[in-house]
Scaffold this motif. Structure first.
Motif, PDB file in Angstrom:
ATOM      1  N   CYS A   1     -20.818 -17.197 -36.116  1.00 23.21           N
ATOM      2  CA  CYS A   1     -21.992 -16.582 -35.484  1.00 23.21           C
ATOM      3  C   CYS A   1     -21.513 -15.648 -34.368  1.00 23.21           C
ATOM      4  O   CYS A   1     -20.457 -15.871 -33.781  1.00 23.21           O
TER       5      CYS A   1
ATOM      6  N   CYS B   1     -24.574 -19.967 -30.039  1.00 22.30           N
ATOM      7  CA  CYS B   1     -25.715 -19.706 -30.930  1.00 22.30           C
ATOM      8  C   CYS B   1     -26.462 -21.005 -31.245  1.00 22.30           C
ATOM      9  O   CYS B   1     -25.847 -22.028 -31.534  1.00 22.30           O
TER      10      CYS B   1
ATOM     11  N   HIS C   1     -28.599 -21.046 -33.691  1.00 19.14           N
ATOM     12  CA  HIS C   1     -28.896 -20.869 -35.120  1.00 19.14           C
ATOM     13  C   HIS C   1     -30.398 -20.909 -35.389  1.00 19.14           C
ATOM     14  O   HIS C   1     -30.835 -21.449 -36.394  1.00 19.14           O
TER      15      HIS C   1
ATOM     16  N   CYS D   1     -26.536 -14.342 -36.521  1.00 20.06           N
ATOM     17  CA  CYS D   1     -26.325 -15.771 -36.804  1.00 20.06           C
ATOM     18  C   CYS D   1     -25.938 -15.949 -38.276  1.00 20.06           C
ATOM     19  O   CYS D   1     -26.720 -15.663 -39.180  1.00 20.06           O
ATOM     20  N   ALA D   2     -24.726 -16.439 -38.499  1.00 20.45           N
ATOM     21  CA  ALA D   2     -24.217 -16.607 -39.873  1.00 20.45           C
ATOM     22  C   ALA D   2     -24.942 -17.739 -40.601  1.00 20.45           C
ATOM     23  O   ALA D   2     -25.073 -17.710 -41.822  1.00 20.45           O
ATOM     24  N   VAL D   3     -25.411 -18.714 -39.853  1.00 18.88           N
ATOM     25  CA  VAL D   3     -26.111 -19.845 -40.467  1.00 18.88           C
ATOM     26  C   VAL D   3     -27.460 -19.378 -41.018  1.00 18.88           C
ATOM     27  O   VAL D   3     -27.821 -19.670 -42.160  1.00 18.88           O
TER      28      VAL D   3
END
Ligand SMILES: Nc1nc2c(ncn2[C@@H]2O[C@H](COP(=O)(O)OP(=O)(O)OP(=O)(O)O)[C@@H](O)[C@H]2O)c(=O)[nH]1
Ligand SMILES: [Mg+2]
Ligand SMILES: [Zn+2]
Length: 334
Positions: free
Chosen positions: A260, A265, A267, A273-275
């Protein structure tokens, strides 16, 4: 080692059962003796528990455990009901079998929680789906558990004997296998099927489908082939004890979280945000994401109890997370 009297002997044994203040210890010849615990422990986690190798000193009728040998692994859980104390379940376990009965539709979330406890121990972990004779969808459930939770699965039945050799093989070559799971899952029946004898009591589940906690204490049995197997009482209200267990159970989500944009983060709402990106693309399911958040909150909650310095900060964070989660759910139409 010197002995001060002819009637004093010292030997190493393994704890097969623990009671308050005393333990049952098996020696190299298979003889079982009750020994008082003469080890000074400040932390309850250090007290001898089932699976521990111990030094025993015997003088006449007096048998005492004088030392607990270093443990290779420790299966433990946070005590349910609010305290942050940890309770040792079994020591020196090589493989933990998370036993799940196929007589009911298993809850992936419950299995996941048991996996976190199992993974935290340092032992290898298998999910054992038992009572396969009562289910037609065993293979589908096995695929779900492997696919969604990343755990190795064995399907078996204590009634028909299907899959029992595969489970027994987990305790091959002198290994120690511990059976954990909800009450009524079929752990004791599995143990009897592996041993080939009624070594522990089993009992029918109540009509409401809930177990009645037939097994009330942890018990270790030496197998003829040199392995060991530990039966445990049904786990209820399993607590998460270690963040490394959480990391193994959700290695994929944890790895996303590390990429992220912001190190802190949540989330939920942050850009980059990679999630959330994985959720949006469908590569991460909402169910798994929510399980991860639930377990994460529980782990934080337990940590917080042992560290009052964090308390104020996390109170704020919990409030913020709840607020943001409501917004997130609304945005997704939940
Ligand atoms: N049909 C079928 N019934 C099983 C099987 N294994 C266990 N059972 C039944 O499930 C019930 C519960 O089994 P137990 O072995 O006592 O369960 P447990 O996990 O040891 O339960 P606790 O000791 O309460 O934690 C009993 O009525 C068993 O006869 C199986 O493979 N097939
Ligand atoms: Mg039992
Ligand atoms: Zn994020």
């Amino acid at each position: 080692m010197s002995t001060s009297s002819e009637t004093t002997t010292a030997w190493t044994g393994r704890v097969v059962r623990g009671d308050r203040g005393s333990v049952r210890v098996v020696d190299g010849d298979g003889g079982v003796t009750t020994a008082r615990v003469a080890v000074a422990v400040s932390d309850p986690l250090d007290a001898p528990c089932v699976g521990d190798w111990v030094s025993v000193v015997q003088t006449g009728d007096d048998v005492a455990v004088v030392a607990v040998l270093p443990r290779r692994t420790l299966l433990e859980r946070a005590e349910p009901g609010g305290s942050s104390r940890h309770q040792p379940l079994a020591a020196n376990v090589d493989v933990v079998a998370v036993v799940v009965g196929l007589d009911q539709m298993p809850s992936l979330e419950k299995v996941e929680r048991l996996l976190v406890v199992a993974w935290s121990s340092g032992a290898a972990v298998h999910v054992v789906l038992t009572k396969a004779d009562l289910a037609s969808d065993a293979a589908d459930v096995a695929d779900d558990i492997t696919g969604q939770l990343g755990a190795a699965v064995i399907v078996c039945s204590a009634t028909t004997g299907e899959g029992i050799p595969e489970v027994a093989a987990l305790a091959a070559d002198g290994a120690t296998l511990a059976l954990v799971g909800s009450s009524g899952a079929g752990k004791s029946s599995l143990m009897n099927a592996i041993v080939g004898d009624e070594v522990v009591a089993t009992s029918a589940i109540r009509s409401d489908g809930r177990g009645r906690h037939t097994t009330v204490r942890r018990e270790l049995v030496a197998l003829p082939g040199g392995g060991w197997i530990i039966d445990t009482p049904g786990l209820r209200g399993v607590g998460v004890t270690a963040s490394d267990g959480l990391a193994s159970a959700f290695a994929d989500v944890e790895s996303l979280a590390r990429s992220c944009r912001f190190a802190d983060c949540t989330h939920e709402v942050e850009p980059g945000c990679a999630v959330r990106a994985a959720l949006d693309s469908g590569s991460l399911t909402l169910r798994r994401y929510e399980s991860w958040r639930t377990l994460q909150r529980e782990a934080l909650w337990l940590e917080r109890r042992t560290d009052s310095r964090l308390a104020a900060e996390q109170n704020r964070q919990v409030r913020r997370t709840t607020r943001e989660q409501r917004r997130f759910r609304r945005a997704r139409g939940h």
